[in-house]
Design an enzyme around this catalytic site. Structure first.
Site, short mmCIF file in Angstrom:
data_model
loop_
_atom_site.label_atom_id
_atom_site.label_comp_id
_atom_site.label_asym_id
_atom_site.label_seq_id
_atom_site.Cartn_x
_atom_site.Cartn_y
_atom_site.Cartn_z
N GLY A 1 0.73 -1.24 0.00
CA GLY A 1 0.00 0.00 0.00
C GLY A 1 0.76 1.30 0.00
CB SER A 2 -0.30 4.35 1.75
OG SER A 2 -0.09 5.72 1.63
#
Lengths: 145, 386
Positions: A66-67
């Protein structure tokens, strides 16, 4: 009962120096979303480590996700004194490496999958880098398992 | 790492403190990742714009680098901000939060971020050419750039992308090197991807189950180019949500020549519908969120034309909220009794929605579905309506 054993592993990449501490093992991790940046507590169930605090632990992470904002979360945790002592994994995630560099904590990458599997939650591990590799010592507390 | 004479002067502080700090961070990351040199980039894209995500420490970091004289030397775009500075929503937040969010945007613009950007789809602001090297953060943009446009970028962190913007270069490792752009596992999807929602749940599954860059064999039987692009964008954004993959090679999509084809694929994974998580079939909130990643007005209106509004009403949707790039502007109107609201430059996923008392946001996007409960305080569900 504690039993410590050490393994010399070539080709491991260590950022920073020697370290030791108690393992918090995570199945998966994104610093943004999976960690509460105010308290340093794991909040996602699927990490396998929910409700644990990461402060001063050695995070052994099976997979990152993810991020790209995770770097700010790790940076904030460092500024608040809530950072982990080290992060250990197979492949280096550039987002996590950026946070490690900014925080001046230890990163240990390219650890073979079987070694990552071997290390268990609550173990105490010691990591001592040498030229193009590192010695990893694992002390398991069998009585608590 | 090899540094040329100019880079050595930068590192010695001869071009100011901001450049020295930026290069020191890039060199440290690069050395940790085994980079042998830096590589020039033509476009930087910065993440870490929402105050709710980066907090006071992140804001202070940006204040500090601006005070040290940081200026972009290459074209630079930035991610969406929170909705705290949007006209219709700022009343829900304290003046301190609104002010700090404004300050973040102001600092980034002063450093050199294009004021019309603030989108997670920087390729809608400036589409890089095939083979261009860029330094992008925002996981969904990185995977789209490498896998669809044929651009070369690592999954930069929000901070390293900002440093690359200040230096005009980044560390040359990972996806900048052709030999690393090699699929290692083969994924066959035994399900035709006909909707954005299906692309979401397939993407989340692929991200969860991939251990390395995959070669994906998937049938996307959609002829319309606008709809197909939104489906691809959502599929890739969902993969990047549940993995750290900067590239997923998609058969007949990823430009040949931008990845290696000679490597042995060590694993084969077959996916069929029964392995994917199921959609919500019942009411799960009165607001439907679209635009994760951002959709342009044109794309969103196309998608809205495809939606069965009788079905939307049956599912209890009273409002459709659409996050869109900033240049597309504000717009609120009603369609078949449902309020349609565009939020330019903002994103509800990176906003604390608790003050708005939104219990659940319905969506069609895997990335929003994953992050809404973790970041916004709202529950989420995926509706298979388009």
């Amino acid at each position: 009962m504690h039993t410590e054993y050490c393994i010399d592993i070539p080709n491991i990449k260590v950022i920073g120096g020697s370290t030791e501490g108690e393992v918090l093992k995570l199945e998966v991790l994104s610093f943004l979303g999976d960690i509460d940046s105010k308290t340093g507590t794991v909040v996602s169930e699927d990490t396998g480590a929910v409700n644990n605090r990461i402060k001063d632990r050695i995070l052994v992470v099976k997979k990152f996700r993810g991020s790209t904002v995770g770097v700010y979360v790790l940076y904030s945790l460092c500024r608040r004194g809530l950072a982990p002592r080290a992060i250990v994994s197979r492949e280096p995630d550039p987002v996590v490496v950026a946070g490690i560099v900014l925080c001046n904590i230890v990163g240990v990458f390219r650890v073979p999958e079987n070694i990552v599997e071997l290390i268990r939650n609550g173990d105490r591990i010691r990591i001592e880098p040498f030229e193009n590799g590192a010695k990893i010592c694992i002390a398991s507390n069998f009585s608590s398992k | 790492m090899y540094l040329d004479k100019f880079e050595e002067k930068v590192l010695n502080g001869e071009y100011g403190e901001a450049k020295r700090l930026a290069l020191r961070i890039l060199v440290s990351i690069g050395e940790a990742l085994g980079a042998e040199r830096l590589i020039p980039v033509s476009h930087a894209h910065i993440s870490g714009v929402s105050y709710f995500n980066i907090g006071d420490e992140g804001l202070e970091f940006l204040e500090d680098i601006l005070a040290k004289g940081a200026r972009s030397v290459v074209f630079t775009t930035a991610n969406p901000h929170s909705i705290a500075i949007h006209g219709n929503y700022s009343k829900y937040y304290s003046s301190s939060i609104v002010e700090k969010q404004r300050r973040i945007v102001d600092i980034l613009i002063r450093i050199g971020v294009a004021p019309n950007s603030f989108t997670c789809t920087p390729y809608k602001i400036r589409t890089p050419s095939y083979g261009e090297h860029v330094a992008w953060a925002e996981s969904s943009a990185v995977i789209y750039a490498n896998s669809v446009i044929g651009v070369y970028t690592n999954r930069e962190s929000g901070i390293s992308a900002l440093m690359a913007s200040i230096i005009g270069k980044t560390y040359c490792s990972g996806m900048h090197l052709h030999e690393n752009r090699a699929p290692r596992e083969y994924i066959v999807a035994r399900v035709d991807v006909k909707t954005i929602a299906l692309a979401s749940i397939l993407g989340l599954y692929i991200g969860e189950n991939s251990k390395s860059i995959p070669l994906i064999d998937v049938n996307i039987p959609i002829e319309n180019s606008v709809y197909r692009e939104v489906v691809l964008r959502t599929l890739l954004a969902s993969i990047a949500t549940t993995s750290d993959l900067p590239l997923a090679v998609i058969k007949n999509v990823t430009p040949v020549g931008t990845y290696r084809t000679t490597t042995e694929l060590r694993e084969r994974i077959e996916v069929d519908a029964k392995e994917l998580r199921t959609f919500t079939e019942e009411k799960c909130g009165s607001i439907l969120f679209l635009g994760c990643p951002h959709m342009t007005h044109e794309e969103a209106e196309f998608i809205l034309n495809m939606i069965n509004f009788d079905e939307v009403s049956r599912l209890g949707i009273e409002k459709i909220l659409i996050a869109t790039p900033i240049q597309d502007g504000d717009k609120v109107y009603r369609r078949r009794g449902v309020e349609i609201e565009y939020i330019p430059g903002g994103c509800p996923v990176v906003s604390n929605l608790t003050p708005l008392r939104i219990d659940t946001l319905a969506t069609i996007h895997g990335k929003a579905y994953h992050y809404l409960p973790l970041l916004s305080g709202s529950k989420s569900c995926i509706l298979n309506i388009v």
